[in-house]
Design an enzyme around this catalytic site. Sequence first.
Site, mmCIF file in Angstrom:
data_model
loop_
_atom_site.group_PDB
_atom_site.id
_atom_site.type_symbol
_atom_site.label_atom_id
_atom_site.label_comp_id
_atom_site.label_asym_id
_atom_site.label_seq_id
_atom_site.Cartn_x
_atom_site.Cartn_y
_atom_site.Cartn_z
ATOM 1 N N ARG A 223 -28.193 4.085 16.751
ATOM 2 C CA ARG A 223 -26.781 4.026 16.395
ATOM 3 C C ARG A 223 -26.606 2.968 15.305
ATOM 4 O O ARG A 223 -27.354 1.966 15.266
ATOM 5 C CB ARG A 223 -25.942 3.614 17.613
ATOM 6 C CG ARG A 223 -25.718 4.726 18.609
ATOM 7 C CD ARG A 223 -24.752 5.784 18.071
ATOM 8 N NE ARG A 223 -24.411 6.801 19.048
ATOM 9 C CZ ARG A 223 -24.933 8.027 19.080
ATOM 10 N NH1 ARG A 223 -25.857 8.388 18.205
ATOM 11 N NH2 ARG A 223 -24.537 8.901 19.983
ATOM 12 N N HIS A 271 -26.212 10.974 9.693
ATOM 13 C CA HIS A 271 -26.168 11.173 11.153
ATOM 14 C C HIS A 271 -26.398 12.653 11.509
ATOM 15 O O HIS A 271 -25.544 13.301 12.127
ATOM 16 C CB HIS A 271 -24.831 10.681 11.730
ATOM 17 C CG HIS A 271 -24.910 10.444 13.222
ATOM 18 N ND1 HIS A 271 -24.228 9.434 13.866
ATOM 19 C CD2 HIS A 271 -25.599 11.098 14.200
ATOM 20 C CE1 HIS A 271 -24.482 9.489 15.161
ATOM 21 N NE2 HIS A 271 -25.322 10.493 15.384
HETATM 22 P P1 NAP Z 1 -32.236 7.608 27.297
HETATM 23 O O1 NAP Z 1 -33.015 8.743 27.852
HETATM 24 O O2 NAP Z 1 -31.160 7.008 28.100
HETATM 25 O O3 NAP Z 1 -33.303 6.483 26.888
HETATM 26 C C1 NAP Z 1 -32.929 5.219 26.505
HETATM 27 C C2 NAP Z 1 -34.165 4.344 26.442
HETATM 28 O O4 NAP Z 1 -33.793 3.068 25.909
HETATM 29 C C3 NAP Z 1 -34.771 4.094 27.825
HETATM 30 O O5 NAP Z 1 -36.177 4.137 27.744
HETATM 31 C C4 NAP Z 1 -34.296 2.671 28.154
HETATM 32 O O6 NAP Z 1 -35.173 1.936 28.994
HETATM 33 C C5 NAP Z 1 -34.295 2.040 26.775
HETATM 34 N N1 NAP Z 1 -33.413 0.873 26.758
HETATM 35 C C6 NAP Z 1 -32.070 0.827 26.934
HETATM 36 N N2 NAP Z 1 -31.630 -0.454 26.873
HETATM 37 C C7 NAP Z 1 -32.725 -1.223 26.648
HETATM 38 C C8 NAP Z 1 -32.938 -2.618 26.506
HETATM 39 N N3 NAP Z 1 -31.913 -3.494 26.585
HETATM 40 N N4 NAP Z 1 -34.195 -3.037 26.313
HETATM 41 C C9 NAP Z 1 -35.232 -2.181 26.248
HETATM 42 N N5 NAP Z 1 -35.096 -0.828 26.375
HETATM 43 C C10 NAP Z 1 -33.862 -0.368 26.568
HETATM 44 O O7 NAP Z 1 -31.576 8.018 25.887
HETATM 45 P P2 NAP Z 1 -31.979 9.215 24.913
HETATM 46 O O8 NAP Z 1 -31.425 10.498 25.418
HETATM 47 O O9 NAP Z 1 -33.440 9.134 24.625
HETATM 48 O O10 NAP Z 1 -31.134 8.799 23.617
HETATM 49 C C11 NAP Z 1 -31.357 7.570 22.989
HETATM 50 C C12 NAP Z 1 -30.339 7.315 21.916
HETATM 51 O O11 NAP Z 1 -30.602 8.110 20.754
HETATM 52 C C13 NAP Z 1 -28.878 7.668 22.206
HETATM 53 O O12 NAP Z 1 -28.270 6.764 23.088
HETATM 54 C C14 NAP Z 1 -28.297 7.586 20.805
HETATM 55 O O13 NAP Z 1 -28.016 6.231 20.496
HETATM 56 C C15 NAP Z 1 -29.437 8.074 19.929
HETATM 57 N N6 NAP Z 1 -29.188 9.414 19.372
HETATM 58 C C16 NAP Z 1 -29.072 9.548 18.027
HETATM 59 C C17 NAP Z 1 -28.857 10.798 17.480
HETATM 60 C C18 NAP Z 1 -28.811 10.993 15.996
HETATM 61 O O14 NAP Z 1 -28.478 12.087 15.542
HETATM 62 N N7 NAP Z 1 -29.147 10.004 15.213
HETATM 63 C C19 NAP Z 1 -28.751 11.925 18.306
HETATM 64 C C20 NAP Z 1 -28.862 11.750 19.678
HETATM 65 C C21 NAP Z 1 -29.079 10.493 20.206
HETATM 66 P P3 NAP Z 1 -35.459 2.413 30.520
HETATM 67 O O15 NAP Z 1 -36.331 3.641 30.374
HETATM 68 O O16 NAP Z 1 -36.181 1.266 31.112
HETATM 69 O O17 NAP Z 1 -34.132 2.716 31.135
HETATM 70 C C1 GLV Z 2 -25.539 12.321 18.534
HETATM 71 O O1 GLV Z 2 -25.621 11.313 17.902
HETATM 72 C C2 GLV Z 2 -25.559 12.362 19.964
HETATM 73 O O2 GLV Z 2 -25.342 11.318 20.610
HETATM 74 O O3 GLV Z 2 -25.812 13.441 20.519
#
Ligand code: NAP
Ligand code: GLV
Length: 308
Positions: A223, A271
């Site tokens: 983000r 994005h």
């Molecule tokens: P997720 O499954 O919830 O994974 C989040 C990961 O981050 C987990 O491994 C978590 O650790 C780790 N984490 C969170 N807080 C932390 C901290 N303080 N220190 C160390 N590790 C930490 O999320 P996801 O589905 O993979 O998505 C991740 C992010 O991608 C979204 O929240 C969003 O910001 C981004 N995103 C971007 C786009 C884009 O188009 N650019 C699209 C979709 C998502 P644990 O495993 O220990 O809980």
């Molecule tokens: C896009 O950024 C999403 O959070 O799905």
Amino acid sequence: MTFLMLSFPERVEVFRRHFARDLPEVTFASDAAAVDPADVRYLMCWTFPDQLETRYPNLELIFSVGAGIDQVTGVPIPPGARLVRMVESGITTLMRDYVVMAVLALHRRLPAFIDQQRRAEWKSQPFVWADQRRVGVLGLGELAQAALGALAPFGFQLSGWSRSPKEIDGVRCHHGPDGLAAMLAETDILVCLLPLTPETRGILNADLFAQLPQGASLVQVGRGGHMDAAALLAALDSGHLDAAFVDVTEPEPLPADHPLWSHPRVVLTPHVAAHTRADSAAEATISNLRLHLSGQDPKGLVDPARGY
Ligand code: NAP
Ligand code: GLV
């Protein structure tokens, strides 16, 4: 028992068809003005409607249309309601592909070659074999694990960092503050796939960039609030960092005069790394509602204490 979906019409129509076919026992609605607020048990949206806390008193689940939920962080929700982020194969495959594209481009020095092409400069760049290139991922969740799985066949040295300890085949897993320092010191290409929380806001800052080895690169797909853009530009201009792919910024859209747009070693995308796919998201949501209706937790349930 109504599922109210607030999103754009094309996506809503795909959901409507899936609900009619696969979950007819739940009433599907998309016109907030036409539903009795007391009937709304499930809500899907990106940002919350005004006064959500009191508007739908019987809400049980609030589904985010996307993977992130930081856009609603701190907004009060009705007591008893729980927030669910989107976990679905469309988002996961798009993100996997974007990360592979960006890591390969940085590994093969594409930003430097594009810069040279603009000057008609025919010149090689230092070459590194994939098995000598260290890729470190901030976050080891749904999206990060899919990206790491797709990077593995190229032979990169892979590592990742999470809050809680993890074990993933072929990935050196780190956690906590000490784990972060250890991973950064051994990372040539850093990928940010963290959720935006109070703990992770501003994590991509001058101090973190300084901990990366000279010549490292960045893929920022988390983000915008994770990154201090001025610190990235300074690290690129000093030569400490080599190049970056940046998909998310603060603010979005990025103002036209922002220096990130024109930096020769920044590839900026608006994005678009990942996007919810309507049909697979409808299937994932229906499967989550079935879990909920049978008394189980839905996939992607947000822990309010952790903020993701
Ligand atoms: P997720 O499954 O919830 O994974 C989040 C990961 O981050 C987990 O491994 C978590 O650790 C780790 N984490 C969170 N807080 C932390 C901290 N303080 N220190 C160390 N590790 C930490 O999320 P996801 O589905 O993979 O998505 C991740 C992010 O991608 C979204 O929240 C969003 O910001 C981004 N995103 C971007 C786009 C884009 O188009 N650019 C699209 C979709 C998502 P644990 O495993 O220990 O809980
Ligand atoms: C896009 O950024 C999403 O959070 O799905």
